[in-house]
Each structure stands twice: as C-alpha cells, then as structure tokens.
Enzyme design. Sequence first.
Site, PDB file in Angstrom:
ATOM      1  CG  HIS A 189      -0.134   0.172   2.516  1.00 28.17           C
ATOM      2  ND1 HIS A 189       0.544  -0.882   3.106  1.00 28.17           N
ATOM      3  CD2 HIS A 189       0.101   1.251   3.305  1.00 28.17           C
ATOM      4  CE1 HIS A 189       1.152  -0.466   4.200  1.00 28.17           C
ATOM      5  NE2 HIS A 189       0.908   0.839   4.346  1.00 28.17           N
ATOM      6  CG  ASP A 206       1.871   5.166   4.713  1.00 24.12           C
ATOM      7  OD1 ASP A 206       1.468   4.000   4.915  1.00 24.12           O
ATOM      8  OD2 ASP A 206       3.012   5.547   5.005  1.00 24.12           O
ATOM      9  CG  HIS A 226       5.140   1.099   2.693  1.00 14.90           C
ATOM     10  ND1 HIS A 226       4.573   2.289   2.309  1.00 14.90           N
ATOM     11  CD2 HIS A 226       4.610   0.821   3.914  1.00 14.90           C
ATOM     12  CE1 HIS A 226       3.752   2.715   3.252  1.00 14.90           C
ATOM     13  NE2 HIS A 226       3.749   1.836   4.232  1.00 14.90           N
ATOM     14  NE  ARG A 276       2.747   5.864   9.132  1.00 19.76           N
ATOM     15  CZ  ARG A 276       1.734   5.207   8.563  1.00 19.76           C
ATOM     16  NH1 ARG A 276       1.957   4.025   8.001  1.00 19.76           N
ATOM     17  NH2 ARG A 276       0.519   5.693   8.578  1.00 19.76           N
TER      18      ARG A 276
HETATM   19  C1  SIN Z   1       3.839   0.927   7.563  1.00 20.20           C
HETATM   20  O1  SIN Z   1       3.044   0.383   6.796  1.00 20.20           O
HETATM   21  O2  SIN Z   1       3.998   2.148   7.587  1.00 20.20           O
HETATM   22  C2  SIN Z   1       4.629   0.076   8.529  1.00 20.20           C
HETATM   23  C3  SIN Z   1       5.718  -0.684   7.901  1.00 20.20           C
HETATM   24  C4  SIN Z   1       6.299  -1.692   8.828  1.00 20.20           C
HETATM   25  O3  SIN Z   1       5.662  -2.112   9.808  1.00 20.20           O
HETATM   26  O4  SIN Z   1       7.407  -2.136   8.567  1.00 20.20           O
END
Ligand code: SIN
Length: 315
Positions: free
Chosen positions: A115, A117, A265, A282
């Site tokens: 996805h 974000d 990602h 994050r």
């Molecule tokens: C995310 O999707 O921002 C998290 C990525 C992760 O948990 O490595």
Amino acid sequence: MNAAVLQQVNTLQVNPLSAHIGAEIHGVDLTQPLDAQRVAEIRAALLRWKVVFFRKQFLTHEQHVAFSQQFGELTVGHPVFGHVDGHQEIYSISKYRKATRFQGEALLRPWTGWHTDVTAAVNPPFASILRGVTIPPYGGDTQWTNLVVAYEKLSEPLRHFVDGLRGLHRFAPPPGVKATTEYDANVKQTALLTEHPLVRVHPETGERALYVSPGFLKSIIGVSPRESQAILELLWEHVIRPEFTVRFKWEPGSVAFWDNRATAHLAPTDILDLEFDRQLYRTTLVGDVPVGPDGRPSLALEGSPVIAAQAIAQN
Ligand code: SIN
C-alpha cells in the site's frame, strides 16, 4: 533531474541499496537540528532514491517530531487509527496492530498488504518517517517499490492507456476477511473515499508514478467490474516486481523516510510466526492533492483533506 539532484548530494554519504530504490545515508545526527544544506541534501536523496534509511538514530518521540518538521507539516499520527497518547503526531506500529481490524482468513495474493499510506484521503501524506525501537533479531523486514520505474517499465501503449484512467480509493477489509466492529467504527467516523488518477505526476520531479496502492485502490472508474479487476491485477503484479523494490533489515535506531508520491510499501507478516516483539513509530507529512497527466486533480468523494496536527490542536 537526476544529475542535478546528485550534484547537490555532496556532504552526506548516500549509499544506494539497489538499482532503482533505496539508499542509506550516513554522516548526520538526526537528534540535532539540521542546517539548510543537510535538509536539502536529504530531500534530494529522497527524491532520487524514493526511500532513504539512517542507522543508529536513537530518537525520542519529541526528536522524531522535530526531525520530521524540518521537511514539512505533520499530520496527526493516523487520520483513522489515532495516535500515541500525549503525542498527537506519532502513530504506533506495533506487532499486533492489525489483529484488532480483521477476522477470518484473507485471500492472499502476491500484492496483498502492499500500500501507499492513506491514499483514501484526497491529499495522502507526502512522506512517512518510521523509526525502529524494538526490533526482532531476525524477520520483520519492510519492502518498498518504486512506482516511477514501474510506470516507465510498462510498454508505451499501456502507459498511454493508464495515463487516462482514474480509480476509487478507500479503507476496506482485504478480500476474504471481515472488519471488526472497532475497525468499522473507526472507518465510519472518518469516512474517506477519493478518486485519484492511476498515474500521478510528481509535484517536485515531474516524474509519472503508477499510483495503484493495492491496499486502497478498489476499482477503476468507467470500465466494467471484470475489466477493472483484470487491469488492476496486471498493474499490481507489475508494480511489485522484485527489481523495482528494496528490502530493509531493521535495527533498533533505524529510521526509514519514504516518498509516498512515488512508492508503495509492504509491512512484514513473518513477525506473526516469531515470538519476538516489534515496535516502531511513524510520523507523516501533510501532502498535496495528486494531479494526473491530463492536469486533473484527485477528487474527494467523502471526507475532508488531512490537515496538519497543529491546525487541529488550534481549533
Ligand atoms: C507501515 O506500513 O507504515 C509500517 C511498515 C512496517 O511495519 O514495517
């Protein structure tokens, strides 16, 4: 663009990790305020490599926020799933965070979980900055893919075809699983439904990216359901080709900073088969409204743009 960008990158050490995406940056302490030159160099490396990584940066929540603010305004931790108590710009990425969202066995496809974000919003965050705190000794890697190179590697007739398409993005459980009442309540409280172009013109580099966030893009507008599904599956399969990706091995103190206008990602799921804990945090930076090759911006069908956390605090 690339030659100019590379010329600017001259005081930090930028070590590329693959042909098309990902570079580690050395020679900077993210706990301290950065001078304008360093900020410009990191930004240039981000535009060139789409995701940049730092090691041994043991940031507090406050330092994480301060580092992020040097690149833009911060959103609230997550527009739908909230934030860490007492830190409205920080979103907790814990090992079991997804367990409260879905029940049942998902229909797993190669692109499941990939996805970009919050593309259900009309102005998805331009960048995300993730820091590792508790990291398993093995497992738990994150992967990113370069959506610009994915676009460029399509055949010319297909590029031309997708240039004119638009799709619907929203929060919804993946095929095969049911939403929990908690997930449903969160999603209803902050309903977000947006029409985005399938090809996004990057506002800083002018590059075209195949903007097909698998987790959020549900259908293509103006084609039949079967056509939509077949086209999307072709594009999703394409964007996650291994040669467009980089895989990052976390350590405590690692930081990943990625450009959501040019990447998708994949969070790891192998951690669920390991007994080790994993905890990351994050921040996300307020983004602009995507624009397609025809100059048409995205359209909010439900919900409001994501605004800066500071603006919410002042209201
Ligand atoms: C995310 O999707 O921002 C998290 C990525 C992760 O948990 O490595």
